[in-house]
Enzyme design. Structure first.
Site, short mmCIF file in Angstrom:
data_model
loop_
_atom_site.label_atom_id
_atom_site.label_comp_id
_atom_site.label_asym_id
_atom_site.label_seq_id
_atom_site.Cartn_x
_atom_site.Cartn_y
_atom_site.Cartn_z
CG ASP A 132 -1.84 -1.21 1.12
OD1 ASP A 132 -2.27 -1.51 0.36
OD2 ASP A 132 -2.29 -1.19 1.98
NE ARG A 182 -4.96 -2.00 -4.64
CZ ARG A 182 -3.91 -2.77 -2.84
NH1 ARG A 182 -4.09 -1.34 -1.73
NH2 ARG A 182 -4.06 -3.65 -2.60
P1 FDA Z 1 -14.26 9.52 -4.52
O1 FDA Z 1 -14.78 9.26 -2.93
O2 FDA Z 1 -13.48 10.34 -4.73
O3 FDA Z 1 -16.10 9.31 -4.39
C1 FDA Z 1 -16.02 9.70 -6.29
C2 FDA Z 1 -17.39 9.11 -6.21
O4 FDA Z 1 -17.73 7.28 -5.82
C3 FDA Z 1 -18.31 9.35 -5.64
O5 FDA Z 1 -18.70 10.74 -6.40
C4 FDA Z 1 -19.75 8.47 -5.33
O6 FDA Z 1 -20.59 8.76 -6.83
C5 FDA Z 1 -18.87 7.03 -5.64
N1 FDA Z 1 -18.97 6.58 -4.75
C6 FDA Z 1 -17.74 6.21 -3.28
N2 FDA Z 1 -18.20 6.11 -2.40
C7 FDA Z 1 -19.77 5.72 -2.21
C8 FDA Z 1 -20.36 4.95 -1.34
N3 FDA Z 1 -20.03 3.58 -0.17
N4 FDA Z 1 -21.67 4.71 -2.35
C9 FDA Z 1 -21.88 4.79 -3.05
N5 FDA Z 1 -21.20 5.26 -4.11
C10 FDA Z 1 -20.10 5.63 -3.88
N6 FDA Z 1 -5.17 4.88 -0.46
C11 FDA Z 1 -3.59 5.11 -0.54
O7 FDA Z 1 -3.60 6.76 -0.47
N7 FDA Z 1 -2.98 4.17 -0.79
C12 FDA Z 1 -3.30 2.78 -0.73
O8 FDA Z 1 -2.68 2.16 -1.08
C13 FDA Z 1 -4.94 2.77 -0.96
N8 FDA Z 1 -5.54 1.61 -1.60
C14 FDA Z 1 -6.67 1.01 -1.66
C15 FDA Z 1 -7.22 -0.15 -2.25
C16 FDA Z 1 -8.56 -0.11 -2.79
C17 FDA Z 1 -9.07 -1.61 -3.22
C18 FDA Z 1 -9.43 1.15 -2.79
C19 FDA Z 1 -10.59 0.61 -3.81
C20 FDA Z 1 -8.83 2.09 -2.02
C21 FDA Z 1 -7.61 2.54 -1.39
N9 FDA Z 1 -6.74 3.40 -1.91
C22 FDA Z 1 -5.82 3.56 -1.00
C23 FDA Z 1 -7.53 4.77 -1.16
C24 FDA Z 1 -8.05 5.72 -2.18
O9 FDA Z 1 -7.08 6.58 -2.28
C25 FDA Z 1 -9.18 6.88 -1.90
O10 FDA Z 1 -8.78 7.42 -1.09
C26 FDA Z 1 -10.63 5.72 -2.05
O11 FDA Z 1 -11.40 4.85 -2.66
C27 FDA Z 1 -12.00 7.11 -2.17
O12 FDA Z 1 -11.56 7.81 -3.94
P2 FDA Z 1 -12.50 7.00 -4.21
O13 FDA Z 1 -11.74 6.92 -5.93
O14 FDA Z 1 -13.21 5.80 -4.14
O15 FDA Z 1 -13.54 8.62 -5.44
#
Ligand code: FDA
Length: 305
Positions: A132, A182
């Protein structure tokens, strides 16, 4: 308001006193929605359930703020136990871990020693390990450790965060190693000196690194819950005729489970990140920081009691 809440929960996530307190009291305040349990047995049950729905998993033994050698060794032992459990139960699961819990903040020797121990066992059991990415202050060191390990092990990958300005250069530089990466937006509170403060810029950079890494011919995990990014990826792979076995989608356990199933049913590999262990606090706070609806969910849970 949303920005203030995000800063507040990210501030709380770094509190060492609360981290230790949470460790003693076990999963609370609705954390069980995002964390599979305290023990490997509970995690195995969760993985079996996800695998039965054709969802792949990456398993993470939670751990933060490790500042002594003994504790780092103990965390590495737990990761080795997790690999053995994956193999013993024939689970469709990889492993994820944080270098700080392997001793990154103590010394390079300790973190390399623990990582080599883990990767040897992972190699013998055919388990892939993703390192990570943590906050910016550890980014360079993490990439250095990854590069060194990648020379000796095929079964290791890492994470690149779209919110950092340096990210496109990292993707370019890492291409020499043909890495399995990732790609994520980034979950920590960073200064505008090093990271895009604006969500739109983060999203655009995310799209650009997805394109770069896929077109470089490398295996790419697109880890997001964001439909815009998912849609962008689907169109990109169609346009460039990239086959489904060069990439996968990943989401966190407990977040958008219906969407996870939909993507799997559409024929994509969908991997769920399943954390477990006593160190649930920092991980849980970062999830609350990401989305006000998650806070509402927690408050509802507390008020119902
Ligand atoms: P974001 O949070 O911007 O959400 C975008 C949109 O997604 C929302 O507007 C909504 O439409 C939809 N959405 C999001 N959550 C929802 C919910 N609960 N219900 C419905 N819709 C929802 N970070 C890091 O710094 N180091 C790491 O090693 C990792 N590792 C990691 C592994 C995996 C498998 C994932 C999925 C994520 C990480 N992360 C991470 C976290 C990542 O950096 C980030 O903070 C989160 O994934 C949130 O960002 P999103 O891309 O999901 O979009």
């Amino acid at each position: 308001m949303e920005r203030m809440m995000r800063s507040f929960f990210l501030f709380l996530s770094k509190n060492k006193f609360l981290t230790r307190l949470a460790r003693r009291y076990g999963l609370r305040f609705g954390a069980a929605r995002f964390v599979a349990g305290d023990t490997i047995e509970m995690a195995v049950r969760t993985i079996k359930d996800l695998n039965s729905k054709n969802l792949a998993v990456t398993l993470d033994y939670l751990g933060e703020f490790v500042d002594n050698e003994e504790e780092a060794k103990e965390k590495a032992d737990q990761s080795i136990e997790a690999i053995k459990a994956i193999s013993r139960h024939h689970l469709n699961s990889e492993l994820s871990l944080k270098l700080t819990s392997m001793g990154l903040d103590i010394s390079k020797e300790i973190v390399m020693y623990n990582m080599r121990r883990i990767l040897e066992v992972a190699s013998a059991n055919g388990v892939f390990v993703t390192i990570d990415m943590e906050d910016f202050s550890r980014c360079e060191k993490t990439i250095e450790v990854f590069k060194e390990l990648k020379k000796d092990y095929d079964n290791v990958g890492t994470v690149i965060q779209a919110y950092l300005y340096r990210t496109r250069d990292d993707i370019e530089e890492l291409n020499k190693y043909a890495p399995n990466l990732r790609l994520v937006k980034g979950a920590y509170k960073e200064s505008p000196d090093v990271a895009f403060p604006n969500k739109h810029d983060v999203d655009e950079n995310f799209k650009s690194i997805i394109k770069m890494h896929l077109l470089n011919g490398n295996y790419t995990a697109i880890a997001t819950h964001d439909d815009n990014i998912i849609e962008f990826t689907k169109q990109l792979v169609e346009e460039y005729e990239i086959s489904n076995d060069q990439f996968e989608f990943q989401m966190l356990y407990g977040i958008r489970p219906e969407r996870q199933l939909e993507l799997m049913e559409e024929g994509y590999t969908m991997r769920v990140y399943v954390p477990y262990g006593k160190d649930w606090y920092g991980y849980f706070m970062r999830r609350l920081a990401e989305r006000p609806a998650n806070v509402a969910f927690v408050l509802k849970g507390i008020l119902k009691k």
